[in-house]
Write a protein that holds these residues in place. Structure first.
Motif, PDB file in Angstrom:
ATOM      1  N   ARG A   1     -14.751   2.333 -36.586  1.00  0.00           N
ATOM      2  CA  ARG A   1     -13.889   1.483 -36.294  1.00  0.00           C
ATOM      3  C   ARG A   1     -14.526   0.410 -36.872  1.00  0.00           C
ATOM      4  N   LEU A   2     -15.408  -0.382 -37.530  1.00  0.00           N
ATOM      5  CA  LEU A   2     -15.952  -1.180 -38.439  1.00  0.00           C
ATOM      6  C   LEU A   2     -16.142  -0.553 -40.149  1.00  0.00           C
ATOM      7  N   GLY A   3     -15.218  -0.296 -40.302  1.00  0.00           N
ATOM      8  CA  GLY A   3     -14.969   0.329 -42.139  1.00  0.00           C
ATOM      9  C   GLY A   3     -15.503   1.292 -42.228  1.00  0.00           C
ATOM     10  N   LEU A   4     -15.580   1.703 -43.342  1.00  0.00           N
ATOM     11  CA  LEU A   4     -16.952   2.626 -44.300  1.00  0.00           C
ATOM     12  C   LEU A   4     -17.856   3.015 -43.824  1.00  0.00           C
ATOM     13  N   SER A   5     -18.783   4.115 -43.638  1.00  0.00           N
ATOM     14  CA  SER A   5     -19.583   3.983 -42.940  1.00  0.00           C
ATOM     15  C   SER A   5     -20.965   5.116 -43.040  1.00  0.00           C
ATOM     16  N   LEU A   6     -21.310   5.416 -42.703  1.00  0.00           N
ATOM     17  CA  LEU A   6     -22.675   6.535 -42.972  1.00  0.00           C
ATOM     18  C   LEU A   6     -22.932   6.908 -41.668  1.00  0.00           C
ATOM     19  N   PRO A   7     -22.952   8.659 -40.944  1.00  0.00           N
ATOM     20  CA  PRO A   7     -23.801   8.079 -39.662  1.00  0.00           C
ATOM     21  C   PRO A   7     -25.317   8.855 -40.035  1.00  0.00           C
ATOM     22  N   ILE A   8     -25.749   8.061 -38.940  1.00  0.00           N
ATOM     23  CA  ILE A   8     -27.450   8.415 -38.571  1.00  0.00           C
ATOM     24  C   ILE A   8     -28.048   9.147 -37.443  1.00  0.00           C
ATOM     25  N   SER A   9     -27.851  10.013 -37.205  1.00  0.00           N
ATOM     26  CA  SER A   9     -28.668  11.087 -36.268  1.00  0.00           C
ATOM     27  C   SER A   9     -30.257  11.090 -35.746  1.00  0.00           C
ATOM     28  N   ALA A  10     -30.847  11.462 -35.218  1.00  0.00           N
ATOM     29  CA  ALA A  10     -32.270  11.653 -34.455  1.00  0.00           C
ATOM     30  C   ALA A  10     -32.676  12.095 -35.315  1.00  0.00           C
ATOM     31  N   ALA A  11     -34.188  12.040 -35.455  1.00  0.00           N
ATOM     32  CA  ALA A  11     -35.029  13.341 -35.894  1.00  0.00           C
ATOM     33  C   ALA A  11     -35.460  14.550 -35.689  1.00  0.00           C
ATOM     34  N   THR A  12     -35.222  15.749 -36.204  1.00  0.00           N
ATOM     35  CA  THR A  12     -35.270  17.300 -35.210  1.00  0.00           C
ATOM     36  C   THR A  12     -36.763  16.686 -35.210  1.00  0.00           C
ATOM     37  N   PRO A  13     -37.323  17.135 -33.527  1.00  0.00           N
ATOM     38  CA  PRO A  13     -38.788  17.433 -33.989  1.00  0.00           C
ATOM     39  C   PRO A  13     -38.737  18.491 -34.690  1.00  0.00           C
TER      40      PRO A  13
END
Length: 158
Positions: free
Chosen positions: A146-158
């Protein structure tokens, strides 16, 4: 009668104060899930949804500020890996001269083309952001958001 009026007025003021404090805490909370990273000429933009499923964003002036925030929140960028798609046909990083009228520092832009007939540009606030995001453009690509081209960010795996 007067006591009832004062009691109801005090109740409404307390309710208003509670709403202001609650909404202020939501604003300070920032994005928590469905996170993406994009960039503008003066900031890196982390956006997503907060605990109330509202779209929110947080701005960072430099790559080091973003890295510190990601580490503090146990978040990470996707790993850089070659994907099955073709890399861009052209990819350059260019410095943009600072605008003395606005007191801005030197900015950078990443220019690329996927097939030679299209053009994409991503403005970044500093050279370190441009170099890191350039690698993501080349290897992983960016997705539409929705804000243009972007990278997904994810939570660190435990």
């Amino acid at each position: 009668m007067r006591r009832a009026f004062l009691a109801s007025l005090l109740g409404l003021m307390s309710l208003h104060l509670g709403a202001v404090v609650f909404l202020g805490s939501l604003r300070e909370q920032g994005p928590r899930f469905d996170l993406h990273l994009t960039s503008t000429s003066r900031a890196l933009v982390l956006f997503g949804k907060n605990s109330m499923h509202m779209n929110v964003y947080k701005l960072f002036d430099s790559w080091s500020q973003l890295e510190a925030h990601l580490a503090h929140e146990s978040l990470h960028l996707p790993p850089i890996s070659e994907v099955s798609q073709m890399p861009p046909t052209s990819l350059t990083v260019e410095a943009i001269a600072p605008n003395e009228n606005q007191g801005a520092s030197e900015e950078y832009k990443i220019l690329w083309s996927r097939n030679g007939h299209d053009r994409y540009a991503l403005h970044t606030p500093d050279s370190q952001s441009a170099n890191v995001l350039r690698n993501y453009v080349y290897y992983n690509g960016f997705e539409s958001s929705r804000l243009g081209l972007s990278l997904p960010i994810s939570a660190a795996t435990p």
